[in-house]
Design a protein around this motif. Structure first.
Motif, PDB file in Angstrom:
ATOM      1  N   ASP A  60       0.854  -1.211   0.101  1.00  0.00           N
ATOM      2  CA  ASP A  60       0.106  -0.156  -0.040  1.00  0.00           C
ATOM      3  C   ASP A  60       0.886   1.374  -0.141  1.00  0.00           C
ATOM      4  O   ASP A  60       0.297   2.222  -0.512  1.00  0.00           O
ATOM      5  N   LYS A  61       1.916   1.354   0.530  1.00  0.00           N
ATOM      6  CA  LYS A  61       2.816   2.401   0.559  1.00  0.00           C
ATOM      7  C   LYS A  61       4.164   2.003  -0.255  1.00  0.00           C
ATOM      8  O   LYS A  61       5.336   2.376   0.393  1.00  0.00           O
TER       9      LYS A  61
ATOM     10  N   SER B 278      18.759  15.995   6.760  1.00  0.00           N
ATOM     11  CA  SER B 278      19.036  17.189   7.090  1.00  0.00           C
ATOM     12  C   SER B 278      19.102  17.998   5.581  1.00  0.00           C
ATOM     13  O   SER B 278      19.136  19.232   5.470  1.00  0.00           O
ATOM     14  N   SER B 279      18.946  17.354   4.419  1.00  0.00           N
ATOM     15  CA  SER B 279      19.170  17.697   3.285  1.00  0.00           C
ATOM     16  C   SER B 279      17.898  18.510   2.618  1.00  0.00           C
ATOM     17  O   SER B 279      16.678  18.185   3.212  1.00  0.00           O
ATOM     18  N   LYS B 280      17.846  19.681   2.026  1.00  0.00           N
ATOM     19  CA  LYS B 280      17.030  20.338   1.331  1.00  0.00           C
ATOM     20  C   LYS B 280      16.637  19.804  -0.074  1.00  0.00           C
ATOM     21  O   LYS B 280      15.197  20.024  -0.528  1.00  0.00           O
ATOM     22  N   LEU B 281      17.389  19.014  -0.354  1.00  0.00           N
ATOM     23  CA  LEU B 281      17.178  18.451  -1.813  1.00  0.00           C
ATOM     24  C   LEU B 281      16.540  16.978  -1.922  1.00  0.00           C
ATOM     25  O   LEU B 281      16.010  16.534  -2.505  1.00  0.00           O
ATOM     26  N   PHE B 282      17.537  16.172  -1.174  1.00  0.00           N
ATOM     27  CA  PHE B 282      17.529  14.975  -1.145  1.00  0.00           C
ATOM     28  C   PHE B 282      16.750  14.328  -0.069  1.00  0.00           C
ATOM     29  O   PHE B 282      16.742  14.906   1.070  1.00  0.00           O
ATOM     30  N   LYS B 283      15.838  13.251  -0.329  1.00  0.00           N
ATOM     31  CA  LYS B 283      15.232  12.532   0.940  1.00  0.00           C
ATOM     32  C   LYS B 283      14.944  11.317   0.917  1.00  0.00           C
ATOM     33  O   LYS B 283      14.745  10.506  -0.232  1.00  0.00           O
ATOM     34  N   GLY B 284      15.357  10.392   1.982  1.00  0.00           N
ATOM     35  CA  GLY B 284      15.001   9.046   1.993  1.00  0.00           C
ATOM     36  C   GLY B 284      13.626   8.676   1.851  1.00  0.00           C
ATOM     37  O   GLY B 284      12.622   9.525   2.097  1.00  0.00           O
ATOM     38  N   THR B 285      13.667   7.527   1.384  1.00  0.00           N
ATOM     39  CA  THR B 285      12.046   6.897   1.105  1.00  0.00           C
ATOM     40  C   THR B 285      11.465   6.199   1.951  1.00  0.00           C
ATOM     41  O   THR B 285      10.453   5.558   1.701  1.00  0.00           O
ATOM     42  N   VAL B 286      12.253   5.617   3.076  1.00  0.00           N
ATOM     43  CA  VAL B 286      11.782   4.706   4.045  1.00  0.00           C
ATOM     44  C   VAL B 286      11.564   5.216   5.299  1.00  0.00           C
ATOM     45  O   VAL B 286      12.178   6.110   5.762  1.00  0.00           O
ATOM     46  N   VAL B 287      10.639   4.729   6.097  1.00  0.00           N
ATOM     47  CA  VAL B 287      10.513   5.435   7.611  1.00  0.00           C
ATOM     48  C   VAL B 287      11.461   4.883   8.180  1.00  0.00           C
ATOM     49  O   VAL B 287      11.953   4.043   8.259  1.00  0.00           O
ATOM     50  N   PRO B 288      11.897   6.112   9.095  1.00  0.00           N
ATOM     51  CA  PRO B 288      13.258   5.832   9.846  1.00  0.00           C
ATOM     52  C   PRO B 288      13.369   4.424  10.656  1.00  0.00           C
ATOM     53  O   PRO B 288      14.393   3.905  10.481  1.00  0.00           O
TER      54      PRO B 288
END
Ligand SMILES: *Cc1c(COP(=O)(O)O)cnc(C)c1O
Length: 360
Positions: free
Chosen positions: A124-125, A280-290
């Protein structure tokens, strides 16, 4: 020689130590007058190589005596069939947790041989988390419960195992084998294709509790029956000799590095550097819940496909290769297996920071 930082999900980096030893021994192994590739698998020399590899693996992983270690062929994908053919033969039922493409393929294969059931799924996610289960969720009569412990494509990992009570737990550990200590006694069967964290493609390691051997379905091909290989010390036919030798060199390297606790500390350090930056990035982000993040495979996105492609291309030109995400998910993925040095991750983050400044 200019070696790149290779973030491939597999086949992937091997430790330099392992490659150097293999190179040194390429033309003559010991005083045998031949390379390991050219040796009879029935020779004394080769028997010593496979025995040493098994003994070192048992030591590193603390594998109890009531488990067999098998060196097989056919990749992780052959295990999708071998597991049900051998284990789904008491009540013809098995429970699967679907955490991505590999688990789903395993489930579909099992459904060809018996009553495979999906107990939980994170489809679902887009498989960005590990679904929670309780002991009551599992069928008491299931012959086994199946999980893919580390999801190579989506970058999730079971940090806590499902509570299956007495039902044997089967886990695909292809992309997290030897990345940290694991309590083998919690599992009925573990398997790993070697090309992620152990050796070149060609050998699959199966660790199976002895009581689960010898109950294969009648029509199981001889080569797909665990008993065939367990009874013959993985030498029923010609094993993937050279891959087993290289796996053995990796096991020696892990011992030299201080064992799996030390390997784990190093892997945690690398993962922290990358995840801290992503958070902390303004451009990149991880896709998995921490809470479900993998130590080995780190997917991330910019949110803009064109920018993703630009990043992958510029990274490649700068010597950071194979950062493109899996074809089914897009974005990027950095696979940081045991052989990736801390320096490789630090330099990648430095590069990402610069890319962010130029493109944010
Ligand atoms: C790569 C991978 C597989 C498939 O392995 P093959 O050796 O290509 O069949 C299966 N499971 C996981 C978790 C993987 O990462």
């Amino acid at each position: 020689m200019a070696r790149v930082y290779n973030f491939s999900a597999g086949p992937s980096m091997l430790p330099m130590d392992v490659l150097k030893t293999a190179a040194d021994e390429m033309f003559e192994y010991g005083d045998s007058g031949q390379s390991v590739m050219e040796m009879s698998h029935r020779s004394k020399e080769y028997q010593a190589i496979i025995d040493r590899a098994e003994a070192d693996l048992r030591e590193i992983m603390n594998i109890p005596d009531n488990y067999k270690v098998l060196f097989l062929q056919g990749g992780g994908s052959t295990q999708f069939a071998m597991v049900p053919l051998n284990l789904m033969n008491k009540n013809h039922k098995a429970d699967y947790i679907i955490t991505g493409q590999w688990a789903n393929k395993a489930y579909k294969e099992a459904a060809r041989y018996g009553n495979a059931r999906v107990v939980a799924s994170s489809a679902d996610k887009t498989y960005s988390y590990i679904p929670k289960t309780k002991r009551e969720d599992f069928d008491k009569d299931a012959d086994y419960v199946y999980i893919c412990m580390n999801n190579t494509i989506y970058g999730t990992k079971f940090h806590e195992l499902p509570d299956t009570g007495d039902i044997p737990l089967v886990a695909d550990i292809s992309s997290c084998a030897l990345s940290e200590p694991i309590d083998v006694t919690k599992f009925g069967l573990l398997y790993a294709g070697a090309q992620k964290n152990i050796a070149p493609a060609g050998v699959t390691i199966v660790i199976i509790r002895e009581d689960l051997i010898g109950n294969a379905m009648d029509f199981t091909p001889t080569m797909l029956d665990y008993k065939t290989h367990a009874d013959n010390g993985s030498m029923f036919n010609t094993p993937p000799c050279y891959c087993i030798y290289l796996a053995g060199l990796t096991f020696k390297w892990i011992k030299k590095m201080g064992g799996l606790e030390a390997i784990k500390a190093n892997n945690e350090k690398k993962a922290r550097i990358l995840y801290d930056f992503l958070d902390s990035s303004k451009l990149f982000k991880g896709t998995v819940v921490p809470e479900d993040r993998s130590l080995m495979n780190v997917p991330f996105v910019t949110g803009n496909e064109e920018l993703d492609a630009k990043f992958v291309a510029e990274a490649k030109a700068a010597g950071f290769v194979n950062l493109k995400g899996h074809r089914t998910v897009g974005g990027m993925r950095a696979s940081i297996y045991n052989a990736m040095p801390v320096e490789g991750v630090e330099k990648l983050v430095e590069f990402m920071r610069k890319f962010e400044e130029e493109n944010a």
